[in-house]
Write a protein that holds these residues in place. Structure first.
Motif: not given
Length: 192
Positions: A112-122
């Motif tokens: 989840t830290l590597l994919f752009p959509p979930t990275r933005a959430l983190w």
């Protein structure tokens, strides 16, 4: 007759500091349970290969993020005026570390830290936590994390090239034609 000092108890801890050991224990128990479940489904050798593969991929991610950060730093040192886009290396390094840690739950969080959509959430969650920490600890020295965030904010405000712009403070009441008149004293220029 001497008076004995009454021992004081430990300083009160925050809600997160009280719950952190329980959260870490729950995380570890869940990781072990998942390893056992996947091991019974795929076999022990396949789980071992998955864990070693995750560690190799994590190390590769950390190496790539380090090289990316180094090249951005070299470019910034060559041309300090250029605005470098965010490299996202901190999220990539954290994902690499989580991939190195044995367990499938940590691997899932790393993805989840590597994919752009979930990275933005983190990233948004991290900013919200940092802002909350800054607001909760208003006294300097009360919380080391809040002090570090304040220092980072102060460093971000200053110009990266270190130039100082000469100026003077003008009181709104006095103004140049106020009671004292304009300040005409000689001030030597600042040598840079």
């Amino acid at each position: 007759m001497t008076q004995q000092a009454t021992p004081t108890g430990p300083a009160p801890r925050g809600r997160l500091r009280r719950a952190l050991p329980l959260l870490i224990t729950a995380w570890l128990v869940l990781e072990i349970w998942l390893l056992v479940q996947v091991g019974s489904w795929l076999g022990g050798f396949a789980v071992l290969l998955l864990l070693v593969g995750g560690a190799l991929v994590g190390g590769s991610l950390i190496k790539r993020a380090g090289l990316k950060a180094l090249s951005a730093a070299v470019e910034q040192s060559r041309n300090p005026q250029s605005q470098q886009p965010q490299t996202g290396t901190s999220m990539t390094v954290l994902a690499g570390l989580l991939l190195i840690v044995p367990g499938f739950l940590s691997d899932l969080v790393a993805l989840t830290l590597l994919f752009p959509p979930t990275r933005a959430l983190w990233r948004a969650v991290g900013r919200r936590v940092a802002d909350k920490a800054l607001r909760s600890a208003s006294v300097a020295g009360a919380a080391p994390f809040a002090d570090a965030m304040r220092l980072q904010e102060q460093l971000r405000i200053h110009r990266p090239d270190g130039k100082v712009i000469q100026g003077e403070v003008v009181e709104p009441d006095a103004g140049p034609s106020g009671p004292k008149g304009p300040d005409t004293t000689y001030r030597p220029p600042i040598a840079g």
